[in-house]
Design an enzyme around this catalytic site. Structure first.
Site, mmCIF file in Angstrom:
data_model
loop_
_atom_site.group_PDB
_atom_site.id
_atom_site.type_symbol
_atom_site.label_atom_id
_atom_site.label_comp_id
_atom_site.label_asym_id
_atom_site.label_seq_id
_atom_site.Cartn_x
_atom_site.Cartn_y
_atom_site.Cartn_z
ATOM 1 C CB CYS A 68 42.094 43.566 44.750
ATOM 2 S SG CYS A 68 42.514 44.156 43.092
ATOM 3 C CB CYS A 113 45.245 44.335 44.327
ATOM 4 S SG CYS A 113 43.942 45.541 44.133
#
Length: 106
Positions: A34, A31
């Protein structure tokens, strides 16, 4: 204070039974957003570590809790107070916004 890595096994003791609020960052290695907010969360942990624990849970390595929590998109931040979800935030934000949101919820 560094961030704490939480697992399905440590969830109860690390988050639900914590004596101070815990901000859980549900994330995954693949991600991009993230990874963008990770350094900001480390800095916030250093700055607000007396008031709140910043925890990270890898949703690929731990599927039980994210499923129970209904995590559908990441990054997904959930603030727990007294073992209960008190606030949540989905998606990446600049550090200033993350910190302002968290301080407003503490």
């Amino acid at each position: 204070m560094a961030t704490v890595n939480v697992t399905d096994e440590s969830w109860k003791s690390d988050v639900l039974e914590s004596d101070k609020p815990v901000l859980v960052d549900f994330w995954a290695d693949w991600c991009g957003p993230c990874k963008m907010i990770a350094p900001a969360l480390e800095e916030i942990s250093d700055e607000l570590g007396e008031k709140v624990t910043i925890a990270k849970m890898d949703i690929m390595a731990n599927t039980g809790v994210p499923t129970e929590m209904g995590v559908q998109g990441i990054p997904f931040l959930v603030l727990f107070k007294d073992g209960k979800p008190a606030a949540h935030l989905q998606g990446a934000r600049p550090k200033s916004q993350l910190k302002q949101w968290l301080e407003g919820e503490l």
